[in-house]
Design a protein around this motif. Structure first.
Motif, short mmCIF file in Angstrom:
data_model
loop_
_atom_site.label_atom_id
_atom_site.label_comp_id
_atom_site.label_asym_id
_atom_site.label_seq_id
_atom_site.Cartn_x
_atom_site.Cartn_y
_atom_site.Cartn_z
N MET A 113 0.83 -1.19 0.00
CA MET A 113 0.00 0.00 0.00
C MET A 113 0.88 1.25 0.00
O MET A 113 2.05 1.19 0.35
N LEU A 114 0.27 2.37 -0.33
CA LEU A 114 1.01 3.63 -0.31
C LEU A 114 1.37 4.01 1.12
O LEU A 114 0.58 3.83 2.04
N THR A 115 2.57 4.55 1.29
CA THR A 115 2.98 5.03 2.60
C THR A 115 2.35 6.40 2.87
O THR A 115 1.80 7.04 1.96
N SER A 116 2.46 6.86 4.10
CA SER A 116 1.94 8.18 4.45
C SER A 116 2.62 9.26 3.62
O SER A 116 1.98 10.23 3.19
N GLN A 117 3.93 9.09 3.38
CA GLN A 117 4.67 10.07 2.58
C GLN A 117 4.20 10.06 1.13
O GLN A 117 4.07 11.11 0.50
N ASP A 118 3.92 8.86 0.60
CA ASP A 118 3.40 8.75 -0.77
C ASP A 118 2.08 9.50 -0.90
O ASP A 118 1.84 10.19 -1.89
N LEU A 119 1.22 9.32 0.09
CA LEU A 119 -0.08 10.00 0.06
C LEU A 119 0.08 11.51 0.05
O LEU A 119 -0.64 12.23 -0.65
N LEU A 120 1.05 12.00 0.82
CA LEU A 120 1.30 13.44 0.87
C LEU A 120 1.86 13.95 -0.46
O LEU A 120 1.62 15.10 -0.85
N ASN A 121 2.59 13.08 -1.16
CA ASN A 121 3.23 13.50 -2.41
C ASN A 121 2.29 13.47 -3.62
O ASN A 121 2.62 14.05 -4.66
N LEU A 122 1.15 12.81 -3.49
CA LEU A 122 0.23 12.72 -4.63
C LEU A 122 -0.20 14.12 -5.08
O LEU A 122 -0.58 14.96 -4.27
N ASN A 123 -0.14 14.33 -6.40
CA ASN A 123 -0.41 15.66 -6.96
C ASN A 123 -1.90 15.81 -7.30
O ASN A 123 -2.30 15.70 -8.47
N LEU A 143 -9.57 6.57 -2.71
CA LEU A 143 -8.27 5.95 -2.47
C LEU A 143 -8.16 5.45 -1.04
O LEU A 143 -7.68 4.33 -0.79
N LEU A 144 -8.61 6.26 -0.08
CA LEU A 144 -8.54 5.85 1.32
C LEU A 144 -9.42 4.63 1.58
O LEU A 144 -9.04 3.72 2.33
N LYS A 145 -10.58 4.58 0.95
CA LYS A 145 -11.47 3.42 1.11
C LYS A 145 -10.84 2.18 0.49
O LYS A 145 -10.95 1.08 1.04
N THR A 146 -10.19 2.35 -0.66
CA THR A 146 -9.50 1.24 -1.32
C THR A 146 -8.42 0.67 -0.41
O THR A 146 -8.28 -0.55 -0.27
#
Length: 204
Positions: A1-11, A42-45
């Motif tokens: 799954m995406l990390t917390s940092q990945d989520l923050l980096n999403l444009n 995305l969060l639900k996924t």
């Protein structure tokens, strides 16, 4: 799954809060479909482990398979280098396309995906016995018999090659591959593990 940092980096700004998502079969690598997610989808996924999109026509979240039962079980989620597109590797349950196809994209003239469909049938015969199924009977006979059949088919494949009979070689090779898949699942293994191992070897 995406990390917390990945989520923050999403444009999300670049994508107008609707990020495109590519869905790919973890076993065959076939691209199954394309959709869009907002942050809620995305969060639900990530939370439920099932692919959930945002429907731009219905203006709501929708989990793939919520009506058909053909869900997409999430294995891995990654973002591209610009963080404006997602790739989700999934284990599909049933056919992805509403037209009854494995993929929403036009099928290729030849696609190895059918081999994984065959493997699923073989795997199911192990857990669900059918009295008129050769595969079920083979599983019932035990490991020794299954391994023996692989050996017999290997010898017959060799003999066909020695006779330079191409049609016979094709048929015997097909029998060999089938029985090998049965043996793999008898040992709780699968084709993907073997293919991953071959890929690892090729990189040496």
């Amino acid at each position: 799954m995406l990390t917390s940092q990945d989520l923050l980096n999403l444009n999300w700004i670049k994508t107008n809060s609707m990020i495109p998502v590519i869905i790919q079969n973890i076993f065959s690598n076939e691209v199954l479909m394309h959709g869009y997610m907002n942050e809620e989808a995305l969060l639900k996924t990530q939370k439920n482990g099932l692919v959930t999109f945002y429907s731009r026509t219905k203006k709501r979240l929708w989990t793939k398979g919520e009506k058909s039962g053909n869900y997409l079980k999430v294995i891995e989620i990654t973002a591209d280098c610009d963080y404006d597109t997602l790739l989700i590797l999934v284990k599909p349950i049933g056919k992805t396309c509403h037209f009854g196809n494995t993929s929403c994209f036009l099928p290729k003239k030849y696609n190895i995906d059918f081999l994984f469909d065959l493997e699923n049938i073989i795997k199911n015969r192990k857990s669900v016995y059918k009295h008129d199924s050769y595969t079920s009977e083979l599983y019932k006979s035990g490991t020794s018999r299954i391994a023996q059949k692989v050996g017999e088919e290997a010898i017959e494949t060799i003999l066909a090659a020695m006779k330079t009979n191409k049609n016979e070689l094709i048929n015997e090779s097909s029998d060999l591959i089938y029985h090998l898949i049965v043996l793999l699942h008898d040992q709780n293994l699968n084709l993907k593990i073997v293919l991953d191992n071959l890929k690892k070897r090729s990189q040496k």
